[in-house]
Design a protein around this motif. Structure first.
Motif, PDB file in Angstrom:
ATOM      1  N   ILE A  13      40.917   3.404   0.518  1.00  0.00           N
ATOM      2  CA  ILE A  13      41.064   3.475   1.971  1.00  0.00           C
ATOM      3  C   ILE A  13      40.372   4.725   2.493  1.00  0.00           C
ATOM      4  CG2 ILE A  13      43.238   2.189   1.966  1.00  0.00           C
ATOM      5  CD1 ILE A  13      44.690   4.879   2.331  1.00  0.00           C
ATOM      6  N   SER A  14      40.214   4.798   3.785  1.00  0.00           N
ATOM      7  CA  SER A  14      39.634   5.979   4.420  1.00  0.00           C
ATOM      8  C   SER A  14      40.658   6.607   5.349  1.00  0.00           C
ATOM      9  CB  SER A  14      38.400   5.603   5.245  1.00  0.00           C
ATOM     10  OG  SER A  14      37.391   5.107   4.404  1.00  0.00           O
ATOM     11  N   ILE A  15      40.937   7.857   5.115  1.00  0.00           N
ATOM     12  CA  ILE A  15      41.833   8.583   6.006  1.00  0.00           C
ATOM     13  C   ILE A  15      41.002   9.058   7.189  1.00  0.00           C
ATOM     14  CG2 ILE A  15      43.284  10.623   6.266  1.00  0.00           C
ATOM     15  CD1 ILE A  15      44.108  10.211   3.327  1.00  0.00           C
ATOM     16  N   VAL A  16      41.398   8.616   8.367  1.00  0.00           N
ATOM     17  CA  VAL A  16      40.632   8.886   9.581  1.00  0.00           C
ATOM     18  C   VAL A  16      41.019  10.228  10.186  1.00  0.00           C
ATOM     19  CG1 VAL A  16      40.106   8.022  11.888  1.00  0.00           C
ATOM     20  CG2 VAL A  16      40.440   6.414  10.002  1.00  0.00           C
ATOM     21  N   ARG A  17      42.315  10.508  10.222  1.00  0.00           N
ATOM     22  CA  ARG A  17      42.814  11.754  10.809  1.00  0.00           C
ATOM     23  C   ARG A  17      43.990  12.256   9.995  1.00  0.00           C
ATOM     24  NH1 ARG A  17      42.513  12.671  16.535  1.00  0.00           N
ATOM     25  NH2 ARG A  17      43.558  14.610  15.990  1.00  0.00           N
ATOM     26  N   GLU A  18      44.192  13.552  10.041  1.00  0.00           N
ATOM     27  CA  GLU A  18      45.361  14.168   9.427  1.00  0.00           C
ATOM     28  C   GLU A  18      46.071  14.989  10.490  1.00  0.00           C
ATOM     29  OE1 GLU A  18      44.738  16.270   5.736  1.00  0.00           O
ATOM     30  OE2 GLU A  18      43.047  14.965   5.240  1.00  0.00           O
ATOM     31  N   PHE A  19      47.389  14.948  10.450  1.00  0.00           N
ATOM     32  CA  PHE A  19      48.216  15.690  11.397  1.00  0.00           C
ATOM     33  C   PHE A  19      49.246  16.469  10.604  1.00  0.00           C
ATOM     34  CE2 PHE A  19      46.740  11.801  13.341  1.00  0.00           C
ATOM     35  CZ  PHE A  19      46.203  12.244  14.539  1.00  0.00           C
ATOM     36  N   SER A  20      49.427  17.734  10.918  1.00  0.00           N
ATOM     37  CA  SER A  20      50.363  18.577  10.178  1.00  0.00           C
ATOM     38  C   SER A  20      50.991  19.600  11.114  1.00  0.00           C
ATOM     39  CB  SER A  20      49.619  19.293   9.044  1.00  0.00           C
ATOM     40  OG  SER A  20      50.478  20.153   8.359  1.00  0.00           O
ATOM     41  N   ASP A  21      52.305  19.575  11.172  1.00  0.00           N
ATOM     42  CA  ASP A  21      53.042  20.519  12.017  1.00  0.00           C
ATOM     43  C   ASP A  21      53.755  21.556  11.160  1.00  0.00           C
ATOM     44  OD1 ASP A  21      52.642  20.017  14.772  1.00  0.00           O
ATOM     45  OD2 ASP A  21      53.816  18.185  14.620  1.00  0.00           O
ATOM     46  N   VAL A  22      53.005  22.358  10.449  1.00  0.00           N
ATOM     47  CA  VAL A  22      53.570  23.415   9.611  1.00  0.00           C
ATOM     48  C   VAL A  22      54.276  24.428  10.509  1.00  0.00           C
ATOM     49  CG1 VAL A  22      53.029  25.275   8.004  1.00  0.00           C
ATOM     50  CG2 VAL A  22      51.801  23.102   7.858  1.00  0.00           C
ATOM     51  N   GLY A  23      55.503  24.769  10.133  1.00  0.00           N
ATOM     52  CA  GLY A  23      56.245  25.767  10.892  1.00  0.00           C
ATOM     53  C   GLY A  23      57.113  25.212  12.005  1.00  0.00           C
ATOM     54  N   TYR A  24      57.075  23.902  12.210  1.00  0.00           N
ATOM     55  CA  TYR A  24      57.909  23.269  13.229  1.00  0.00           C
ATOM     56  C   TYR A  24      59.006  22.467  12.556  1.00  0.00           C
ATOM     57  CZ  TYR A  24      54.454  24.351  16.821  1.00  0.00           C
ATOM     58  OH  TYR A  24      53.629  24.987  17.685  1.00  0.00           O
ATOM     59  N   SER A  25      60.168  22.423  13.161  1.00  0.00           N
ATOM     60  CA  SER A  25      61.289  21.654  12.636  1.00  0.00           C
ATOM     61  C   SER A  25      61.025  20.165  12.761  1.00  0.00           C
ATOM     62  CB  SER A  25      62.570  21.997  13.399  1.00  0.00           C
ATOM     63  OG  SER A  25      63.605  21.099  13.040  1.00  0.00           O
TER      64      SER A  25
END
Length: 70
Positions: A13-25
């Protein structure tokens, strides 16, 4: 994240976007990347087949809130 890259390669598969909320609850929907992800999923012209979540507890704490809000 190496595990996600391996998943991508294994399943072809192809990952189109990555989202990461490091430091948020994970209990809050007031997370910039979470909100950006929801907007992206709503507005993209790409066919989204899978949404891969590395740590489910990052979403589970707000599951009902997310789907009731959006």
């Amino acid at each position: 994240m190496q595990a996600i890259k391996e998943y991508e390669k294994y399943y072809g598969i192809s990952i189109v976007r990555e989202f990461s909320d490091v430091g948020y609850s994970g209990k809050s929907v007031e997370r910039p990347e979470l909100q950006e992800m929801v907007e992206y999923l709503r507005n993209t012209d790409k066919k989204i087949v899978e949404l891969i979540i590395y740590f489910i507890n990052r979403l589970v704490g707000t599951y009902n809130t997310i789907f009731n809000r959006y």
